[in-house]
Design an enzyme around this catalytic site. Sequence first.
Site, PDB file in Angstrom:
ATOM      1  N   CYS A 148       0.813  -1.223   0.000  1.00  0.00           N
ATOM      2  CA  CYS A 148       0.000   0.000   0.000  1.00  0.00           C
ATOM      3  C   CYS A 148       0.846   1.272   0.000  1.00  0.00           C
ATOM      4  CB  CYS A 148      -0.948  -0.005   1.187  1.00  0.00           C
ATOM      5  SG  CYS A 148      -2.150  -1.328   1.032  1.00  0.00           S
ATOM      6  N   HIS A 201      -3.293   7.194   2.241  1.00  0.00           N
ATOM      7  CA  HIS A 201      -3.683   5.891   1.714  1.00  0.00           C
ATOM      8  C   HIS A 201      -5.052   5.554   2.309  1.00  0.00           C
ATOM      9  CE1 HIS A 201      -3.892   1.770   0.690  1.00  0.00           C
ATOM     10  NE2 HIS A 201      -3.708   1.343   1.923  1.00  0.00           N
ATOM     11  N   ASN A 254     -10.190   0.047  -0.632  1.00  0.00           N
ATOM     12  CA  ASN A 254      -8.728   0.112  -0.609  1.00  0.00           C
ATOM     13  C   ASN A 254      -8.191  -0.475  -1.917  1.00  0.00           C
ATOM     14  OD1 ASN A 254      -6.002  -0.257  -0.181  1.00  0.00           O
ATOM     15  ND2 ASN A 254      -6.225  -1.111   1.876  1.00  0.00           N
TER      16      ASN A 254
HETATM   17  O1  UT7 Z   1      -3.964  -1.136   3.403  1.00  0.00           O
HETATM   18  C1  UT7 Z   1      -3.024  -1.952   3.993  1.00  0.00           C
HETATM   19  C2  UT7 Z   1      -3.008  -1.825   5.468  1.00  0.00           C
HETATM   20  N1  UT7 Z   1      -4.228  -2.306   6.033  1.00  0.00           N
HETATM   21  C3  UT7 Z   1      -4.847  -1.644   6.966  1.00  0.00           C
HETATM   22  O2  UT7 Z   1      -4.421  -0.578   7.337  1.00  0.00           O
HETATM   23  C4  UT7 Z   1      -6.061  -2.281   7.579  1.00  0.00           C
HETATM   24  C5  UT7 Z   1      -6.000  -2.202   9.065  1.00  0.00           C
HETATM   25  N2  UT7 Z   1      -7.079  -2.902   9.756  1.00  0.00           N
HETATM   26  C6  UT7 Z   1      -8.363  -2.512   9.668  1.00  0.00           C
HETATM   27  O3  UT7 Z   1      -8.721  -1.610   8.958  1.00  0.00           O
HETATM   28  C7  UT7 Z   1      -9.344  -3.187  10.601  1.00  0.00           C
HETATM   29  O4  UT7 Z   1      -8.646  -3.994  11.502  1.00  0.00           O
HETATM   30  C8  UT7 Z   1     -10.425  -4.063   9.872  1.00  0.00           C
HETATM   31  C9  UT7 Z   1     -11.367  -3.160   9.118  1.00  0.00           C
HETATM   32  C10 UT7 Z   1      -9.729  -5.021   8.929  1.00  0.00           C
HETATM   33  C11 UT7 Z   1     -11.220  -4.818  10.916  1.00  0.00           C
HETATM   34  O5  UT7 Z   1     -11.794  -3.934  11.852  1.00  0.00           O
HETATM   35  P1  UT7 Z   1     -11.596  -4.164  13.413  1.00  0.00           P
HETATM   36  O6  UT7 Z   1     -12.351  -3.113  14.098  1.00  0.00           O
HETATM   37  O7  UT7 Z   1     -10.125  -4.246  13.701  1.00  0.00           O
HETATM   38  O8  UT7 Z   1     -12.305  -5.554  13.631  1.00  0.00           O
HETATM   39  P2  UT7 Z   1     -11.713  -6.884  14.258  1.00  0.00           P
HETATM   40  O9  UT7 Z   1     -10.836  -7.584  13.272  1.00  0.00           O
HETATM   41  O10 UT7 Z   1     -11.139  -6.581  15.605  1.00  0.00           O
HETATM   42  O11 UT7 Z   1     -13.035  -7.735  14.453  1.00  0.00           O
HETATM   43  C12 UT7 Z   1     -14.065  -7.317  15.357  1.00  0.00           C
HETATM   44  C13 UT7 Z   1     -15.210  -8.305  15.248  1.00  0.00           C
HETATM   45  C14 UT7 Z   1     -14.757  -9.751  15.303  1.00  0.00           C
HETATM   46  O12 UT7 Z   1     -15.760 -10.489  16.000  1.00  0.00           O
HETATM   47  P3  UT7 Z   1     -15.557 -10.855  17.541  1.00  0.00           P
HETATM   48  O13 UT7 Z   1     -14.280 -11.662  17.596  1.00  0.00           O
HETATM   49  O14 UT7 Z   1     -15.433  -9.542  18.259  1.00  0.00           O
HETATM   50  O15 UT7 Z   1     -16.798 -11.611  17.849  1.00  0.00           O
HETATM   51  C15 UT7 Z   1     -14.724 -10.196  13.873  1.00  0.00           C
HETATM   52  O16 UT7 Z   1     -14.928 -11.571  13.712  1.00  0.00           O
HETATM   53  O17 UT7 Z   1     -15.847  -8.145  13.970  1.00  0.00           O
HETATM   54  C16 UT7 Z   1     -15.908  -9.422  13.300  1.00  0.00           C
HETATM   55  N3  UT7 Z   1     -15.768  -9.174  11.873  1.00  0.00           N
HETATM   56  C17 UT7 Z   1     -16.815  -8.866  11.079  1.00  0.00           C
HETATM   57  N4  UT7 Z   1     -18.124  -8.724  11.345  1.00  0.00           N
HETATM   58  C18 UT7 Z   1     -18.924  -8.379  10.308  1.00  0.00           C
HETATM   59  C19 UT7 Z   1     -14.642  -9.198  11.110  1.00  0.00           C
HETATM   60  N5  UT7 Z   1     -14.949  -8.914   9.837  1.00  0.00           N
HETATM   61  C20 UT7 Z   1     -16.293  -8.711   9.796  1.00  0.00           C
HETATM   62  C21 UT7 Z   1     -17.176  -8.364   8.762  1.00  0.00           C
HETATM   63  N6  UT7 Z   1     -18.476  -8.208   9.071  1.00  0.00           N
HETATM   64  N7  UT7 Z   1     -16.765  -8.170   7.488  1.00  0.00           N
END
Ligand code: UT7
Length: 356
Positions: free
Chosen positions: A140, A280, A310
């Site tokens: 990225c 980004h 993204n």
């Molecule tokens: O571009 C390259 C660099 N990349 C980035 O900068 C991305 C950085 N990371 C992020 O943007 C975020 O971490 C994500 C958008 C990928 C995820 O958001 P988050 O707030 O960190 O969510 P999480 O991974 O901590 O998941 C929270 C909950 C989980 O459930 P539990 O364990 O709390 O029950 C996940 O299983 O949300 C669940 N979850 C979803 N729920 C609905 C994960 N993906 C989804 C989804 N829809 N698509």
Amino acid sequence: MPRLISSLFVAQFFLISLLTESYRMSRQLAAITGVHGYLPDYVLTNQELEQMVDTNDEWIVTRTGIKERRILKGEGLATSDMGFEAVKGLLEKKNLQPSDIDLLICATVTPDMVFPSTANLICHKLGAAPTGSFDISAACSGFLYALTTGAKFIESGVYRRVVVVGADKMSSIIDYQDRATCIIFGDGAAAVLLEPTENGTGIKDEILRSDGSGAPYLHMKAGGSLRPASIETVTNREHYAFQDGRTVFKFAVKKMADVSAEIMERNNLTGEDVAWLVPHQANKRIIDATARRMGLTEDKVMLNIERYGNTTAATIPLCLWDWEKQLKKGDNIVLAAFGGGFTWGAVYLQWQYDSQ
Ligand code: UT7
């Protein structure tokens, strides 16, 4: 005798400082003198994703800021086709022929094939051979790495017209059964033209960083020399992007804000001085944190993640394309990115032209 030596030392120090400053003032700068983008027609909405994986519009919008993304559909279409469209549009806009390009650099993590480079294929599609071309792989942050590299060819006087493309067909490495990644990424490309500038505007400073210890948190497991493609790697779905979102998020928030603040500090810029942040587009929450750290109000932040998601190497030039008409000559602009690797960085530039 000791006094003479110390006087000589002081004189030498002043002479070096003087020469460094005069070099800095007189150095040939490279400026972006045109930008053009390409987005595929197909719109993949959050509602359509709701039918594919266990997710919902509300979760996606609040956690990422994304509402829809573009997908390149069609047999035989790849990253180079989007890059080609972006560069073709750029050349038309600038009234240039493919043969006017001295060098073409393409930042991508989704090359058409391992080799030859996607830059090479874009040149072929343009009819620009034998122009020099190569790819840059920095995920990225790829566009910042490619832009900085292209600028050095101009600053050194080696070339006068360098095209830098950021292009990714992320849909080719996304597992549409994995809700953690498929809601984030989209396809797109954009290209900028770099030329020498005499009026003091242009690319003034850059900071590029990387840390390979971040590899386990964002990578594609198979398809490289470590794990060549096999029936096992395909069965295990290892040819898709893997991301430990939570860990990447923590690093991204800190590193992108740190590097943006650092480039402002060393160029004596305050939030007032900066006209635009071009971040980004990975997650709106990461962008908001960076803007806060830089002391910027929301209206100074380019944000199109809502519409494109993204697009990896394409996010920053796509923003410049979307905002081109609002940019004014002399605007202080900070570009900032964080991505797989880990890689991250920031570029400080002064915009070179007023758009008609
Ligand atoms: O571009 C390259 C660099 N990349 C980035 O900068 C991305 C950085 N990371 C992020 O943007 C975020 O971490 C994500 C958008 C990928 C995820 O958001 P988050 O707030 O960190 O969510 P999480 O991974 O901590 O998941 C929270 C909950 C989980 O459930 P539990 O364990 O709390 O029950 C996940 O299983 O949300 C669940 N979850 C979803 N729920 C609905 C994960 N993906 C989804 C989804 N829809 N698509």
